[in-house]
Design a protein around this motif. Structure first.
Motif, PDB file in Angstrom:
ATOM      1  N   UNK A 144       0.788  -1.081   0.016  1.00 23.61           N
ATOM      2  CA  UNK A 144       0.128  -0.070  -0.021  1.00 23.61           C
ATOM      3  C   UNK A 144       0.833   1.090  -0.072  1.00 23.61           C
ATOM      4  N   UNK A 145       0.534   2.236  -0.692  1.00 22.46           N
ATOM      5  CA  UNK A 145       1.182   3.557  -0.787  1.00 22.46           C
ATOM      6  C   UNK A 145       1.512   4.354   0.680  1.00 22.46           C
ATOM      7  N   UNK A 146       0.652   3.735   1.554  1.00 20.77           N
ATOM      8  CA  UNK A 146       1.002   4.233   2.767  1.00 20.77           C
ATOM      9  C   UNK A 146       1.763   3.292   3.883  1.00 20.77           C
ATOM     10  N   UNK A 147       2.253   2.344   3.494  1.00 26.46           N
ATOM     11  CA  UNK A 147       3.105   1.296   3.911  1.00 26.46           C
ATOM     12  C   UNK A 147       4.578   1.319   3.408  1.00 26.46           C
ATOM     13  N   UNK A 148       5.270   0.717   4.365  1.00 26.47           N
ATOM     14  CA  UNK A 148       6.835   0.582   4.028  1.00 26.47           C
ATOM     15  C   UNK A 148       7.381  -0.542   4.634  1.00 26.47           C
ATOM     16  N   UNK A 149       7.796  -1.464   3.756  1.00 27.64           N
ATOM     17  CA  UNK A 149       8.445  -2.898   4.358  1.00 27.64           C
ATOM     18  C   UNK A 149       9.789  -2.373   5.122  1.00 27.64           C
ATOM     19  N   UNK A 150       9.703  -2.869   6.560  1.00 28.04           N
ATOM     20  CA  UNK A 150      10.933  -2.798   7.113  1.00 28.04           C
ATOM     21  C   UNK A 150      12.083  -3.763   7.198  1.00 28.04           C
ATOM     22  N   UNK A 151      11.058  -4.990   7.021  1.00 21.15           N
ATOM     23  CA  UNK A 151      12.177  -6.413   6.645  1.00 21.15           C
ATOM     24  C   UNK A 151      11.230  -7.367   6.027  1.00 21.15           C
ATOM     25  N   UNK A 152      12.086  -8.081   5.009  1.00 19.15           N
ATOM     26  CA  UNK A 152      11.022  -9.051   4.208  1.00 19.15           C
ATOM     27  C   UNK A 152      12.059 -10.250   4.455  1.00 19.15           C
ATOM     28  N   UNK A 153      11.739 -11.244   5.044  1.00 16.02           N
ATOM     29  CA  UNK A 153      12.424 -12.546   5.194  1.00 16.02           C
ATOM     30  C   UNK A 153      11.678 -13.836   4.713  1.00 16.02           C
ATOM     31  N   UNK A 154      10.490 -13.838   4.662  1.00 19.93           N
ATOM     32  CA  UNK A 154       9.644 -14.980   4.022  1.00 19.93           C
ATOM     33  C   UNK A 154       9.864 -15.050   2.686  1.00 19.93           C
ATOM     34  N   UNK A 155      10.084 -16.354   2.180  1.00 22.54           N
ATOM     35  CA  UNK A 155      10.493 -16.577   0.773  1.00 22.54           C
ATOM     36  C   UNK A 155       9.462 -16.336   0.105  1.00 22.54           C
ATOM     37  N   UNK A 156       9.495 -15.974  -1.250  1.00 23.24           N
ATOM     38  CA  UNK A 156       8.544 -15.762  -2.078  1.00 23.24           C
ATOM     39  C   UNK A 156       9.259 -16.208  -3.718  1.00 23.24           C
ATOM     40  N   UNK A 157       8.377 -16.325  -4.544  1.00 27.18           N
ATOM     41  CA  UNK A 157       8.804 -16.705  -5.736  1.00 27.18           C
ATOM     42  C   UNK A 157       8.186 -17.986  -6.438  1.00 27.18           C
ATOM     43  N   UNK A 158       8.854 -18.367  -7.642  1.00 28.26           N
ATOM     44  CA  UNK A 158       8.353 -19.535  -8.085  1.00 28.26           C
ATOM     45  C   UNK A 158       9.287 -20.658  -7.461  1.00 28.26           C
ATOM     46  N   UNK A 159       8.787 -21.886  -7.689  1.00 30.21           N
ATOM     47  CA  UNK A 159       9.732 -23.053  -7.333  1.00 30.21           C
ATOM     48  C   UNK A 159       9.255 -24.133  -8.261  1.00 30.21           C
ATOM     49  N   UNK A 160      10.043 -25.146  -8.694  1.00 29.12           N
ATOM     50  CA  UNK A 160      10.084 -26.199  -9.551  1.00 29.12           C
ATOM     51  C   UNK A 160      10.800 -27.435  -8.932  1.00 29.12           C
ATOM     52  N   UNK A 161      10.382 -28.806  -8.631  1.00 27.06           N
ATOM     53  CA  UNK A 161      11.162 -29.703  -8.100  1.00 27.06           C
ATOM     54  C   UNK A 161      10.841 -30.816  -9.109  1.00 27.06           C
ATOM     55  N   UNK A 162      11.671 -31.667  -9.471  1.00 34.28           N
ATOM     56  CA  UNK A 162      11.365 -32.735 -10.453  1.00 34.28           C
ATOM     57  C   UNK A 162      12.044 -34.044  -9.827  1.00 34.28           C
ATOM     58  N   UNK A 163      11.319 -35.189  -9.878  1.00 34.99           N
ATOM     59  CA  UNK A 163      11.919 -36.581  -9.571  1.00 34.99           C
ATOM     60  C   UNK A 163      11.804 -37.467 -10.599  1.00 34.99           C
ATOM     61  N   UNK A 164      12.884 -38.264 -10.764  1.00 36.08           N
ATOM     62  CA  UNK A 164      12.680 -39.528 -11.795  1.00 36.08           C
ATOM     63  C   UNK A 164      11.784 -40.153 -10.655  1.00 36.08           C
ATOM     64  N   UNK A 165      10.903 -41.078 -11.323  1.00 34.61           N
ATOM     65  CA  UNK A 165      10.146 -42.091 -10.527  1.00 34.61           C
ATOM     66  C   UNK A 165      10.642 -43.574 -10.955  1.00 34.61           C
ATOM     67  N   UNK A 166      10.825 -44.336  -9.819  1.00 35.15           N
ATOM     68  CA  UNK A 166      11.190 -45.878 -10.300  1.00 35.15           C
ATOM     69  C   UNK A 166      10.243 -46.612 -11.089  1.00 35.15           C
ATOM     70  N   UNK A 167      10.569 -47.717 -11.686  1.00 37.62           N
ATOM     71  CA  UNK A 167       9.642 -48.410 -12.706  1.00 37.62           C
ATOM     72  C   UNK A 167       8.573 -48.981 -11.895  1.00 37.62           C
ATOM     73  N   UNK A 168       8.533 -49.057 -10.628  1.00 30.72           N
ATOM     74  CA  UNK A 168       7.489 -49.671  -9.795  1.00 30.72           C
ATOM     75  C   UNK A 168       6.163 -48.916  -9.518  1.00 30.72           C
ATOM     76  N   UNK A 169       6.375 -47.433  -9.947  1.00 30.15           N
ATOM     77  CA  UNK A 169       5.435 -46.531  -9.636  1.00 30.15           C
ATOM     78  C   UNK A 169       4.332 -46.505 -10.699  1.00 30.15           C
TER      79      UNK A 169
END
Length: 145
Positions: free
Chosen positions: A85-110
Motif C-alpha cells: 500500500x502507498x501508506x506502508x513501507x516494508x521494514x524487513x522481508x524474510x519470508x520466501x517468495x517466488x516460483x519453485x519447481x522440483x522434479x523427481x525421476x520415478x522408479x519403474x514400480x511407480x
C-alpha cells in the motif's frame, strides 16, 4: 559444483539424489528466492512412494503436481509478493517468495496413472502406489511310478 544457490542470476543445481536438476531461483527472474528451494521428503513404503513438501502459506490452487514423460514427478508453484500500500513501507522481508519447481525421476514400480495429492496445513502430500512385486508361482508336479 555447489549445492548453494548463486546470488548472481538464474542458477541450476543438481540434486545429488536425482538426475534431474531443480531450479532454486524464480523462473524467468534474476532474483534469488528462499522459497524457491521447497523442501521435499521422499519415503518409500511397501505399498507406495510418498512425497511431502513443506509449502507454508500456499493454497492448493497455487500448487501444481504433474507427471511428465511418464516417469517424472513435477511439483511447482508460486508465492506472490504481497502488494504494498502507498501508506506502508516494508521494514524487513524474510519470508520466501517466488516460483519453485522440483522434479523427481520415478522408479519403474511407480503406478504413475494412480497419483494422488492432498494438501493440509501447508504440507503437500503426493502418494504414488507401487506395482506389487510378482509372487513366485509354485506348481506342484505329480510324481508317477
Amino acid at each position: 559444483m555447489s549445492l548453494i544457490p548463486s546470488l548472481f542470476g538464474n542458477n541450476r543445481v543438481l540434486d545429488p539424489f536425482s538426475t534431474i536438476s531443480d531450479l532454486w531461483s524464480p523462473l524467468g527472474s534474476n532474483e534469488v528466492s528462499t522459497f524457491a528451494n521447497a523442501q521435499v521428503d521422499w519415503k518409500e513404503t511397501p505399498e507406495a512412494h510418498v512425497f511431502k513438501a513443506d509449502l507454508p502459506g500456499l493454497k492448493k490452487e497455487e500448487v501444481k503436481v504433474e507427471v511428465e514423460e511418464g516417469r517424472v514427478l513435477q511439483i511447482s508453484g508460486e508465492r506472490s509478493v504481497e502488494k504494498e500500500d502507498k501508506n506502508e513501507k516494508w521494514q524487513r522481508v524474510e519470508r520466501g517468495r517466488g516460483k519453485f519447481l522440483r522434479r523427481f525421476w520415478l522408479p519403474q514400480d511407480a503406478k504413475v496413472d494412480e497419483v494422488k495429492a492432498s494438501m493440509e496445513n501447508g504440507v503437500l502430500t503426493v502418494t504414488i502406489p507401487k506395482v506389487p512385486e510378482p509372487k513366485p508361482q509354485v506348481k506342484s508336479v505329480e510324481i508317477t511310478g
